[in-house]
Design a protein around this motif. Structure first.
Motif, mmCIF file in Angstrom:
data_model
loop_
_atom_site.group_PDB
_atom_site.id
_atom_site.type_symbol
_atom_site.label_atom_id
_atom_site.label_comp_id
_atom_site.label_asym_id
_atom_site.label_seq_id
_atom_site.Cartn_x
_atom_site.Cartn_y
_atom_site.Cartn_z
ATOM 1 N N ARG A 181 0.678 -1.066 -0.221
ATOM 2 C CA ARG A 181 -0.064 0.273 -0.011
ATOM 3 C C ARG A 181 1.158 1.551 0.506
ATOM 4 O O ARG A 181 2.194 1.263 0.329
ATOM 5 N N LEU A 200 -3.288 0.326 -9.117
ATOM 6 C CA LEU A 200 -2.911 1.477 -8.206
ATOM 7 C C LEU A 200 -3.926 1.949 -7.407
ATOM 8 O O LEU A 200 -4.358 2.279 -6.008
ATOM 9 N N ILE A 201 -5.255 1.521 -8.023
ATOM 10 C CA ILE A 201 -6.254 1.400 -6.763
ATOM 11 C C ILE A 201 -6.125 1.100 -5.449
ATOM 12 O O ILE A 201 -6.447 1.299 -4.244
ATOM 13 N N LYS A 202 -6.208 -0.729 -5.537
ATOM 14 C CA LYS A 202 -5.596 -1.297 -4.388
ATOM 15 C C LYS A 202 -5.135 -0.542 -3.836
ATOM 16 O O LYS A 202 -4.893 -1.242 -2.307
ATOM 17 N N LYS A 203 -3.649 -0.193 -4.160
ATOM 18 C CA LYS A 203 -2.657 -0.408 -3.226
ATOM 19 C C LYS A 203 -2.547 1.654 -2.615
ATOM 20 O O LYS A 203 -1.119 1.599 -2.366
ATOM 21 N N SER A 204 -3.363 2.432 -3.141
ATOM 22 C CA SER A 204 -3.294 3.283 -3.878
ATOM 23 C C SER A 204 -2.269 3.727 -3.918
ATOM 24 O O SER A 204 -0.948 4.981 -2.832
ATOM 25 N N ILE A 224 -14.692 -10.562 -4.530
ATOM 26 C CA ILE A 224 -14.045 -11.498 -4.607
ATOM 27 C C ILE A 224 -13.607 -11.739 -3.079
ATOM 28 O O ILE A 224 -13.341 -11.035 -2.332
ATOM 29 N N ALA A 237 -10.014 -11.375 -2.471
ATOM 30 C CA ALA A 237 -9.038 -10.890 -2.632
ATOM 31 C C ALA A 237 -8.799 -10.095 -1.704
ATOM 32 O O ALA A 237 -9.284 -9.614 -1.334
ATOM 33 N N LYS A 238 -6.873 -10.186 -1.605
ATOM 34 C CA LYS A 238 -6.381 -8.703 -0.451
ATOM 35 C C LYS A 238 -6.451 -7.628 -1.195
ATOM 36 O O LYS A 238 -6.282 -7.416 -2.704
ATOM 37 N N SER A 239 -7.109 -6.629 -0.480
ATOM 38 C CA SER A 239 -7.394 -5.223 -0.854
ATOM 39 C C SER A 239 -6.846 -4.384 0.310
ATOM 40 O O SER A 239 -6.715 -4.804 0.966
ATOM 41 N N TYR A 240 -7.630 -2.900 -0.511
ATOM 42 C CA TYR A 240 -7.277 -2.027 0.914
ATOM 43 C C TYR A 240 -8.310 -2.664 1.573
ATOM 44 O O TYR A 240 -9.325 -1.572 2.692
ATOM 45 N N TYR A 271 -14.236 -4.079 -13.337
ATOM 46 C CA TYR A 271 -15.046 -5.624 -12.532
ATOM 47 C C TYR A 271 -15.403 -6.333 -12.552
ATOM 48 O O TYR A 271 -15.502 -7.468 -11.691
ATOM 49 N N PHE A 290 -6.396 5.959 -5.648
ATOM 50 C CA PHE A 290 -6.183 6.542 -4.119
ATOM 51 C C PHE A 290 -7.663 5.349 -3.854
ATOM 52 O O PHE A 290 -9.113 5.558 -4.651
ATOM 53 N N THR A 291 -7.852 5.779 -2.044
ATOM 54 C CA THR A 291 -9.539 4.991 -2.008
ATOM 55 C C THR A 291 -9.486 6.580 -1.144
ATOM 56 O O THR A 291 -8.918 6.840 -0.016
#
Lengths: 338, 338
Positions: free
Chosen positions: A238, A266-270, B56, B58-61, B251, B276-277
């Motif tokens: 991240r 890029l989104i998932k990891k910011s 799903i 999966a590893k994410s934020y 998606y 980003f989030t």
């Protein structure tokens, strides 16, 4: 009195890898310097991957080479005749006069270098654009913090080898990716990289990367693009920062370079991904060169050069870049200092 | 005394577009609130594209949804029974309790909202995560300057429609990309975008973009990814900034999303691309919400909501996001306030 000036011109814009049709050797007469000019004899020329981009006629950050014009590029020469107050015979200068044996330079387009401070070739390498590219690309975009893991592709090249050393100075864990056992040994033994991966011999670069980066990848300094970068993307942490410096894997492709789109990663990891060219930092060159010189004097930086000899070998030295034959900075020595 | 709580659970992790197998309606008993809890009746639920990612494993934020667990997401409800000192019956609250009619919330996981300041639904939209996503993604990453050209994909959606208005407040030329004539009219007539492009009817989105952006693209706020983004990349100016907010085109893909690699463009343009989030900016939410509220009060911001009625229609409202049926924020109204 008429002296012959050997020059290499762009005879044809290459499609794919440049070949014998791309370049042409021509002879012209050496000109007489005019007021505020000096006549320079070329000693070393730099060959760099970015020059491939200038061979095609496309809008970019820098003008394309003129068809039938001399190939321009970083060069070091010796003043052999001066009509400028600012230079005298015997001065060693750096400029962008490129692939020719002689050049009449206006005094504003060259800069004197001091051969007593460091070997003159370092001004084309670690103390020149190459070192500055590494310095700003890593520190301004990558921003490694102590304990971060920094991965570098093209790690044994001119820029990559400096990036890794600066990253180590900053306290990062440094992992290099390169394409020969000589390079791997150079990275690990000479530059003290923590890990180095030979992408040509590995069965699975993702797994090797995961093993080499048990805490993931915080900074990726990318010189190559393509599938190697696809693999590094799978290991990003991240808030990772990706310095996009080069994409040598794509420069000679005839088709559009296709691969996994990066948006969702890029989104998932910011994560941040930023391209640059060293010219973006021109107002800070003095800062960078001073720091690089200091580290070099302190023995915190070292460098390797691959020097080809002979004007006629310039095109081959350039093509060697794409074969991955060079370790460190690739130069061609054209003449001895008098 | 036993009341039925209708809930929607994730019955199966979708491959491709979610369908009737993905979600399951179940009935459970409404629980009694314990100490420091309140019983909430859901009034509105928010359906958002990012929720597809949580379906799903999966590893994410953010953690994936639990299989057979209730689908979580932003929701507004009314306190109908309180065992907390901080809330009383009739309070309108916001939380993340998602797709269920009733919920026993701990007092720490909900926040009171003031129905006298703005319509309560705005807290799921322009004054909530949606507005904050637009605010920080545009201003912190995109950094539009007066006179810049800002292009927005998914421009008529919940986030995009706010982005464009903020960009106009900052003095930028604003060009939206959307997928229906209703949306184009909304962008141009209601939100005063300078230009709007219907990507579904255009013959050549690159040419339309070039016409709509005669000075190139300085900021690209990307909600969709895919071929629309490929086209925008061809129009970037030097030092362009690309906010990667969403990639809705990918998606529901079953295969890896493949397209032109972006590295050489980023280098040529010294461009920045950042994912980003909104959670990245959690320490600045008050700043963002205050500014958005001020602009809303001053009439500088407006908003549109697409409100589906009825708990049973939540999955369809969610799927409508991928069909591009919504203008502005997509919500589902589950019950009336008492």
């Amino acid at each position: 009195m008429t002296r012959v000036n050997k020059q290499i011109i762009l005879a044809e814009r290459p499609k794919g890898l440049p070949d014998s049709e791309t370049f042409k050797f021509v002879d012209s007469n050496v000109k007489e310097p005019e007021e505020n000019q000096v006549l320079v004899r070329t000693l070393y020329v730099s060959v760099d991957p970015y020059m491939r981009g200038r061979m095609i006629d496309a809008k970019s950050y820098i003008e394309p080479f003129q068809l039938n014009g001399v190939i321009e590029g970083g060069s070091i020469g010796e003043v052999i005749e001066s009509k400028s107050d600012k230079f005298q015979q015997g001065d060693i200068i750096i400029g962008n006069f490129g692939w020719q044996e002689y050049y009449c330079a206006n005094e504003k387009e060259i800069r004197k270098i001091d051969p007593s401070l460091a070997p003159i070739t370092t001004h084309l390498g670690i103390l020149g654009m190459t070192g500055l590219t590494a310095y700003f690309g890593l520190l301004d975009i990558g921003q490694p913090k102590e304990g971060d893991t920094v991965v570098i592709s093209g790690a044994a090249g001119a820029v990559g080898s400096v990036v890794g050393q600066i990253a180590r100075i900053k306290g990062a864990r440094v992992v290099g990716i390169a394409g020969s056992e000589d390079k791997i040994e150079f990275l690990k033994q000479e530059l003290n990289f923590d890990e180095a991966i030979n992408y040509r011999t590995t069965n699975n670069i993702k797994i090797e990367l995961a093993n080499a980066c048990p805490n993931g990848v915080d900074v990726y300094f990318d010189n190559v693009g393509g599938e190697i970068s696809d693999a590094v993307f799978t290991q990003l942490n991240r808030h990772a920062r990706i310095t996009v410096c080069g994409s040598i894997s794509s420069y000679n492709l005839k088709e559009i370079d296709i691969g996994p789109r990066v948006q969702t990663t890029l989104i998932k990891k910011s994560a941040l991904m930023k391209g640059f060219t060293v010219g973006d930092y021109s107002t800070r060159f003095t800062e960078g060169a001073t720091q690089l010189g200091k580290w070099l004097q302190e023995g915190k930086l070292t460098y390797r050069e691959t020097i080809e000899e002979g004007f006629e070998n310039i095109p081959n030295a350039f093509l060697d870049l794409f074969k991955g034959n060079n370790i460190g900075k690739q130069l061609v020595k054209v003449a001895n200092r008098q």
